[in-house]
Design a protein around this motif. Structure first.
Motif: not given
Length: 380
Positions: A228-231, A233-237
């Motif tokens: 998830v690219n949230a500006k 911050m990036n969330v990797k799962v």
């Protein structure tokens, strides 16, 4: 031709700090430096980043060239200071052209900003009714998904073999769900936008782009990480359940993990990662490049899916933003003494009206207000 990654890196740093990082800036060639300065001086950096995150550069450049053939003189006159960089940074030319298209689109949207919009890969905008039924059709006429009420489901059995994006925009006061082609379900909160592939491609990461707030129930796939690219911050799962809040007018971007594990990183320090475990929240503040972790009650961050609007030690100024999104209202506060007052309160927008919310708050901390349509003015 792709937009150079070092240029994007400098733009993102400006978007985060508001200043040009001289160390990275000096690595650019003179033409790129001058272009960055043009964007910076004209206040277009954040706009450029939003388009970079949402555009198919190759496709939009092809569209641009066709339009330039038809209207080259007006475009050159309007953007003569930028057009000379076309051979070096064609993506930004596309961005400027898209600004013009965006203005036209937004002027149409303003006629009814309370509608859910689905933007197809060809730029066509479909208006979705919360209780409607529609088929989602690709450019070549193939049915790739369908809407049933407040959810869109994309098919996993399509012949698409390249990344094709759709984008859904949720207005204030509404929520909506998207079931992606891999089975991942995304619950979108009010005022949120999600860009995602119509079909995830084998051998590539599953990557989506979020502006706003969403709860992700990610389908497990060890071979294809979900990002998830949230500006900034990036969330990797690989497969998990978590909430991401990334509204552009908030000072923080946060991720709350309900189940599984996620890896967090940010553009300022991409190689420094933080591992989040269930029951914890990861926060990136625009004024601090690091990611902080804290233990939380996850229900406080996920019950919005049930209509709950929850405040815990929230300043009145913070509450205004959340109430505006949840109830699709505009709140003007002329009582500046209220800004820093902190509240603990819970409401359910499916049960309590904004009138009842304002009445309750004014009893906790006395203030006077008037409601005119969807506008609330706090007088004193």
């Amino acid at each position: 031709m792709d937009i150079p990654q070092n240029v994007i890196k400098v733009l993102r740093e400006i978007g985060v700090t508001g200043n040009i990082d001289n160390k990275e800036f000096e690595k650019l060639v003179p033409e790129e430096q001058e272009l960055i300065n043009d964007l910076y001086k004209n206040g277009l950096v954040n706009e450029a980043l939003r388009f970079i995150d949402s555009m198919d550069v190759e496709k939009n450049w092809e569209e641009l060239k066709k339009n330039l053939d038809q209207r080259r003189k007006p475009v050159v006159l309007l953007w003569k200071n930028v057009y000379k960089y076309a051979a070096i940074f064609i993506g930004v030319i596309g961005i400027f052209f898209l600004f013009q298209r965006k203005d036209v689109t937004e002027s149409k949207i303003k006629k009814d900003s309370n509608q859910i919009e689905l933007v197809l890969d060809n730029g066509e905008v479909q208006i979705l009714s919360a209780n409607g039924e529609n088929q989602i059709v690709s450019n070549n006429g193939q049915v790739v998904g369908s809407q049933n009420g407040s959810e869109i489901k994309y098919s996993s059995n399509t012949s698409i073999d390249k990344l094709v994006y759709n984008q859904i925009k949720i207005p204030y006061g509404k929520t909506f769900n998207v079931k992606l082609s891999d089975g991942t379900v995304v619950y979108l909160n009010s005022g949120s936008t999600l860009k995602y592939p119509v079909q995830f491609i084998r051998g590539m990461n599953r990557e989506v782009f979020l502006d706003g707030e969403a709860y992700f129930d990610v389908s497990k796939d060890k071979l294809h990480p979900f990002i998830v690219n949230a500006k900034a911050m990036n969330v990797k799962v690989l497969g998990t359940k978590f909430n991401v809040s990334s509204y552009k007018d908030d000072t923080e971007i946060s991720t709350v993990l309900v189940e599984g594990s996620v890896s967090l990183s940010n553009d300022a320090k991409p190689n420094k990662k933080a591992l989040l475990i269930p029951g914890y929240k990861g926060v990136w503040n625009k004024s601090n490049p690091g990611i902080s972790l804290e233990k939380v009650d996850t229900k406080l961050y996920t019950d919005w899916m049930n209509g709950e609007v929850i405040f815990r030690k929230s300043t009145f100024n913070e509450m205004i933003k959340k109430l505006e999104r949840s109830y699709n209202v505009t709140i003007k506060n002329n009582n500046r003494a209220l800004d820093a007052v902190k509240f603990n309160a819970s409401f359910n927008k499916n049960i309590e009206t904004i009138e009842e919310v304002m009445s309750s708050l004014s009893k906790i901390q006395p203030f006077t207000y008037e409601i005119i349509g969807n506008q609330i003015v706090i007088t004193k």
